[in-house]
Design a protein around this motif. Structure first.
Motif, PDB file in Angstrom:
ATOM      1  N   VAL A   1     -10.732  -1.226  -9.013  1.00 19.74           N
ATOM      2  CA  VAL A   1     -10.262  -0.138  -8.361  1.00 19.74           C
ATOM      3  C   VAL A   1     -10.692   0.138  -7.051  1.00 19.74           C
ATOM      4  N   ASN A   2      -9.874   0.412  -5.882  1.00 19.31           N
ATOM      5  CA  ASN A   2     -10.458   0.636  -4.789  1.00 19.31           C
ATOM      6  C   ASN A   2     -10.788   1.819  -4.365  1.00 19.31           C
ATOM      7  N   ALA A   3     -11.360   2.350  -3.265  1.00 19.82           N
ATOM      8  CA  ALA A   3     -11.609   3.547  -2.863  1.00 19.82           C
ATOM      9  C   ALA A   3     -10.471   4.626  -2.862  1.00 19.82           C
ATOM     10  N   SER A   4      -9.004   4.181  -2.884  1.00 21.99           N
ATOM     11  CA  SER A   4      -7.956   4.915  -2.880  1.00 21.99           C
ATOM     12  C   SER A   4      -7.514   5.195  -4.328  1.00 21.99           C
ATOM     13  N   GLY A   5      -8.220   4.670  -5.109  1.00 23.16           N
ATOM     14  CA  GLY A   5      -7.776   4.998  -6.566  1.00 23.16           C
ATOM     15  C   GLY A   5      -6.710   3.837  -7.012  1.00 23.16           C
ATOM     16  N   ASP A   6      -6.589   2.818  -6.602  1.00 23.11           N
ATOM     17  CA  ASP A   6      -5.524   1.879  -6.752  1.00 23.11           C
ATOM     18  C   ASP A   6      -6.341   0.706  -7.558  1.00 23.11           C
ATOM     19  N   ALA A   7      -5.633   0.067  -8.593  1.00 25.68           N
ATOM     20  CA  ALA A   7      -6.099  -0.870  -9.495  1.00 25.68           C
ATOM     21  C   ALA A   7      -5.298  -1.890  -8.837  1.00 25.68           C
ATOM     22  N   VAL A   8      -6.000  -3.005  -8.178  1.00 31.70           N
ATOM     23  CA  VAL A   8      -5.481  -4.130  -7.392  1.00 31.70           C
ATOM     24  C   VAL A   8      -5.765  -5.472  -8.032  1.00 31.70           C
ATOM     25  N   ILE A   9      -4.710  -6.032  -8.485  1.00 35.17           N
ATOM     26  CA  ILE A   9      -4.713  -7.430  -8.623  1.00 35.17           C
ATOM     27  C   ILE A   9      -4.487  -8.392  -7.421  1.00 35.17           C
ATOM     28  N   SER A  10      -3.464  -7.950  -6.689  1.00 37.68           N
ATOM     29  CA  SER A  10      -3.239  -8.450  -5.535  1.00 37.68           C
ATOM     30  C   SER A  10      -2.648  -7.428  -4.550  1.00 37.68           C
ATOM     31  N   ARG A  11      -2.223  -7.954  -3.364  1.00 36.50           N
ATOM     32  CA  ARG A  11      -1.402  -6.668  -2.562  1.00 36.50           C
ATOM     33  C   ARG A  11      -0.189  -6.397  -3.130  1.00 36.50           C
ATOM     34  N   VAL A  12       0.541  -7.097  -3.825  1.00 40.00           N
ATOM     35  CA  VAL A  12       1.618  -6.584  -4.522  1.00 40.00           C
ATOM     36  C   VAL A  12       1.612  -6.173  -5.646  1.00 40.00           C
ATOM     37  N   LEU A  13       0.791  -6.840  -6.455  1.00 37.98           N
ATOM     38  CA  LEU A  13       0.498  -6.249  -7.822  1.00 37.98           C
ATOM     39  C   LEU A  13      -0.751  -5.094  -7.957  1.00 37.98           C
ATOM     40  N   ALA A  14      -0.347  -4.127  -7.563  1.00 40.92           N
ATOM     41  CA  ALA A  14      -1.246  -2.917  -7.227  1.00 40.92           C
ATOM     42  C   ALA A  14      -0.642  -1.508  -7.699  1.00 40.92           C
ATOM     43  N   ALA A  15      -1.323  -0.730  -8.300  1.00 37.24           N
ATOM     44  CA  ALA A  15      -0.472   0.609  -8.787  1.00 37.24           C
ATOM     45  C   ALA A  15      -1.896   1.548  -9.042  1.00 37.24           C
ATOM     46  N   LYS A  16      -1.625   2.925  -9.024  1.00 34.61           N
ATOM     47  CA  LYS A  16      -2.911   3.577  -9.358  1.00 34.61           C
ATOM     48  C   LYS A  16      -3.359   3.327 -10.670  1.00 34.61           C
ATOM     49  N   SER A  17      -4.697   3.567 -10.586  1.00 32.27           N
ATOM     50  CA  SER A  17      -5.680   3.177 -11.962  1.00 32.27           C
ATOM     51  C   SER A  17      -5.098   3.914 -12.932  1.00 32.27           C
TER      52      SER A  17
END
Length: 535
Positions: free
Chosen positions: A90-106
């Motif tokens: 999870v990044n600082a914006s609260g997104d869970a990130v597998i990759s740039r495309v495969l990302a969504a709110k945590s």
């Protein structure tokens, strides 16, 4: 009013309420007879949903995790394949990130959901595919032409298999193909449904586009027009309460499952507070996705593009939880559906010509391709997956656990090319598949050649395993016996195609042939589950 709230038809369960109102229920295992429970434990019904998106053209660096995520290797067929545990920090914006495309709110792409996914890299169509509608499901329609040796798509193999549907007494439709009207659905069946020897139809399965039509086909009961009455959920509440609180046989798990189903039906009914006299199902929604599509601001409005599909997902999730249909394919086409999930309208072929093709070089066009696919993944694919995850399966898991929801693309990381066609899955198909993996099936010793159309991304092309093996993996995961689909010239599914002579230079430019990239030893593996996926 009957004092017995539940009745059955062919092991389907229903609540009866005031004025003859009837509401279908999901399976409640604790109310089954011992023989029914034993049969249900042996194999719960499975669901298969497949999304197809256009073009591909996503840089590998934008689609996949970085190589250090691959921590395990295995020699398979003729090369090493690799895997790693799938993770979404999870990044600082609260997104869970597998990759740039495969990302969504945590809150959506949760650790639990990530553990139920697989992402598969390095699956290649066995010929140059160009534009196509059906390749992702096994109909290898190079440049949208009929294949030299056509096969039915795997959804139709499943739909007419007695292993998938032992009984269709309570099934409204064996499968639904959702796509823009006037275009191919990407799903092809047999001339005589279910009879392989009858050959493949000349036309694709007729698509459904309207979310209201989908509701009518899958969920609406027979009824007559006239005065209105209270929603079905309200009219069966007394029966629901007696069943939930008065049955000593109903387990805690089934109480949860019953509550979830009532909540989901109520969600559908929020759009309309009444139903027509004689209607025996939840109220028909008032909003059709076609009304959004036909609005002047639809193109270039990501929120409306998303809602267009959410209206479909809403119906599909309830229908599949009820078992009235357990197979759906959804084909997305920016031209025919007039959407791009970005503020840049597709403008017909302009998106293809002036966004996708120039996207082979880093810059604004690649960013638009990334946005198209990231919004689709986070707001459409994960929306349906999350709906499945909210339904209990009555056995300690969820509807998602008994399903395989897959997303594949028209091409690989460069337009028209057939290398590394991405496959993203959710659900373990009732325990048939191991999940939680990033799998990379590329042969990193077999780099292939791009050309003038592939831009800088042409330096990032490798041969991998055959897409046919993924088709066979999906069929096996759904419990379809190999006797119904294996090929005489290889043990997997689909046409054993070979590269057209005009495109052999992809390989010969690097000093080997397509036959060496996809040797007979690889074709002989197509009947196996893909590496790392066997449970």
């Amino acid at each position: 009013m009957s004092r017995t709230p539940v009745f059955r038809v062919d092991r389907r369960m229903f609540l009866r309420g005031a004025g003859g109102a009837v509401l279908a229920l999901p399976l409640l295992p604790s109310l089954l007879s011992p023989s029914e429970a034993k049969a249900q434990t042996a194999q719960r019904p499975k669901c298969f949903v497949h999304f197809r998106t256009p073009h591909g053209a996503i840089f590998g660096a934008n689609m996949w995790p970085e190589d250090p995520a691959l921590t395990q290797s295995l020699f398979y067929a003729d090369h090493d394949v690799r895997r790693g545990a799938l993770a979404a920090p999870v990044n600082a914006s609260g997104d869970a990130v597998i990759s740039r495309v495969l990302a969504a709110k945590s809150t959506v792409l949760t650790p639990t959901l990530v553990s139920k996914m697989n992402i598969l890299r390095g699956l290649d169509f066995p010929l140059y595919m160009g534009h196509n509608f059906g390749a992702a499901l096994g109909y290898y329609d190079f440049d949208k032409q009929r294949p030299d040796s056509p096969r039915a798509t795997i959804d139709q193999v499943m739909a007419y298999s007695p292993a998938f549907y032992p009984s269709v007494a309570s099934v409204r439709k064996r499968s639904v193909a959702i796509a823009a009207s006037g275009t191919s659905s990407g799903s092809w069946g047999y001339s005589t449904p279910g009879v392989r020897s009858s050959g493949v139809t000349s036309s694709s399965i007729s698509p459904i586009e309207s979310s209201l039509s989908l509701f009518d086909i899958l969920l609406a009961g027979t009824g007559s027009s006239g005065s209105t009455r209270a929603p079905v959920v309200d009219r069966v509440l007394d029966s629901y309460r007696r069943l939930r609180n008065g049955s000593g046989r109903l387990s805690a798990e089934d109480k949860t499952r019953l509550d979830q189903h009532i909540d989901a039906v109520a969600e559908l009914q929020r759009r309309l507070g009444t139903t027509s006299v004689g209607c025996q199902v939840p109220s028909r929604p008032t909003t059709d996705n076609l009304s959004l599509k036909n609005s002047g601001s639809f193109a270039g409005d990501p929120a409306k593009n998303i809602e267009y599909f959410r209206l479909i997902n809403e119906v599909l999730a309830v229908a599949m939880n009820c078992g009235v249909c357990r197979i759906a394919t959804i084909s997305i086409d920016e031209n025919n559906q007039n959407l791009s999930f970005t503020t840049r309208a597709p403008q017909g072929e302009d998106w293809h010509n002036n966004v996708v093709h120039p996207a082979t070089v880093a810059g604004a066009n690649q960013d638009l391709v990334v946005q198209f696919n990231q919004v689709f993944f986070s707001q459409v694919f994960l929306d349906l997956v999350s709906r499945f995850e909210r339904f209990s399966n009555g056995a300690g898991g969820t509807l998602l656990d008994d399903s395989l929801v897959a997303w594949a693309q028209e091409n690989g990381n460069t337009p028209h090319f057939s290398f590394s066609v991405p496959v993203v899955t959710a659900g373990n198909a009732g325990g048939a598949l191991k999940t939680g993996s990033y799998c990379d099936y590329r042969n990193i010793t077999r780099k292939v050649s791009g050309d003038s159309s592939t831009g800088s991304e042409g330096n990032s092309l490798w041969a991998g395993l055959l897409y046919n093996q993924w088709l066979g993996t999906a069929l096996q995961a759904m419990g379809i016996p190999k006797t119904e689909w294996s090929e005489p010239d290889h043990p997997g599914y689909g046409w054993k195609a070979s590269y057209q002579s005009g495109y052999e230079y992809f390989f010969t430019n690097k000093g080997f042939s397509s036959a060496q990239a996809y040797p007979s030893s690889m074709w002989q593996k197509t009947g196996e589950l893909l590496p790392f996926l066997a449970s």
